[in-house]
Design a protein around this motif. Sequence first.
Motif, mmCIF file in Angstrom:
data_model
loop_
_atom_site.group_PDB
_atom_site.id
_atom_site.type_symbol
_atom_site.label_atom_id
_atom_site.label_comp_id
_atom_site.label_asym_id
_atom_site.label_seq_id
_atom_site.Cartn_x
_atom_site.Cartn_y
_atom_site.Cartn_z
ATOM 1 N N ILE A 27 -5.599 -2.411 1.945
ATOM 2 C CA ILE A 27 -4.322 -3.087 2.209
ATOM 3 C C ILE A 27 -3.153 -2.213 1.740
ATOM 4 O O ILE A 27 -2.157 -2.047 2.457
ATOM 5 C CB ILE A 27 -4.286 -4.464 1.514
ATOM 6 N N ILE A 28 -3.250 -1.651 0.547
ATOM 7 C CA ILE A 28 -2.190 -0.782 0.027
ATOM 8 C C ILE A 28 -2.033 0.457 0.901
ATOM 9 O O ILE A 28 -0.919 0.855 1.247
ATOM 10 C CB ILE A 28 -2.482 -0.395 -1.442
ATOM 11 N N GLY A 29 -3.136 1.073 1.293
ATOM 12 C CA GLY A 29 -3.087 2.265 2.140
ATOM 13 C C GLY A 29 -2.491 1.985 3.506
ATOM 14 O O GLY A 29 -1.684 2.771 4.016
ATOM 15 N N LEU A 30 -2.864 0.857 4.118
ATOM 16 C CA LEU A 30 -2.298 0.501 5.424
ATOM 17 C C LEU A 30 -0.802 0.221 5.315
ATOM 18 O O LEU A 30 -0.022 0.614 6.183
ATOM 19 C CB LEU A 30 -3.024 -0.709 6.008
ATOM 20 N N GLY A 31 -0.395 -0.451 4.249
ATOM 21 C CA GLY A 31 1.025 -0.730 4.050
ATOM 22 C C GLY A 31 1.839 0.540 3.860
ATOM 23 O O GLY A 31 2.916 0.702 4.438
ATOM 24 N N MET A 32 1.322 1.460 3.068
ATOM 25 C CA MET A 32 2.030 2.714 2.847
ATOM 26 C C MET A 32 2.067 3.557 4.119
ATOM 27 O O MET A 32 3.091 4.185 4.418
ATOM 28 C CB MET A 32 1.372 3.500 1.709
ATOM 29 N N THR A 33 0.975 3.561 4.877
ATOM 30 C CA THR A 33 0.945 4.304 6.136
ATOM 31 C C THR A 33 1.967 3.746 7.114
ATOM 32 O O THR A 33 2.687 4.507 7.767
ATOM 33 C CB THR A 33 -0.463 4.249 6.753
ATOM 34 N N TYR A 34 2.050 2.422 7.208
ATOM 35 C CA TYR A 34 3.034 1.795 8.092
ATOM 36 C C TYR A 34 4.458 2.188 7.689
ATOM 37 O O TYR A 34 5.276 2.550 8.552
ATOM 38 C CB TYR A 34 2.883 0.269 8.058
ATOM 39 N N CYS A 35 4.759 2.120 6.401
ATOM 40 C CA CYS A 35 6.106 2.449 5.929
ATOM 41 C C CYS A 35 6.453 3.913 6.184
ATOM 42 O O CYS A 35 7.581 4.219 6.606
ATOM 43 C CB CYS A 35 6.236 2.131 4.444
ATOM 44 N N ILE A 36 5.521 4.803 5.954
ATOM 45 C CA ILE A 36 5.780 6.227 6.175
ATOM 46 C C ILE A 36 5.986 6.512 7.653
ATOM 47 O O ILE A 36 6.918 7.233 8.042
ATOM 48 C CB ILE A 36 4.636 7.075 5.594
#
Length: 53
Positions: A27-36
């Motif tokens: 979940i954290i990785g997907l959220g950070m990927t989306y933001c980047i």
Amino acid sequence: MFPFIFEWMWDMSHVVFMGGLWYALTIIGLGMTYCILKAAVDTAQGKGSHHHE
């Protein structure tokens, strides 16, 4: 102890803990990927605030 060490015993507590850990990291990785990616796309399209005017 790590899962790749042969002494690791997969009992229910390890399954729940490792499952929860990987769920949270996903979940954290997907959220950070989306933001980047969103920041990169917005920058490429010229969107964003213009504070330097």
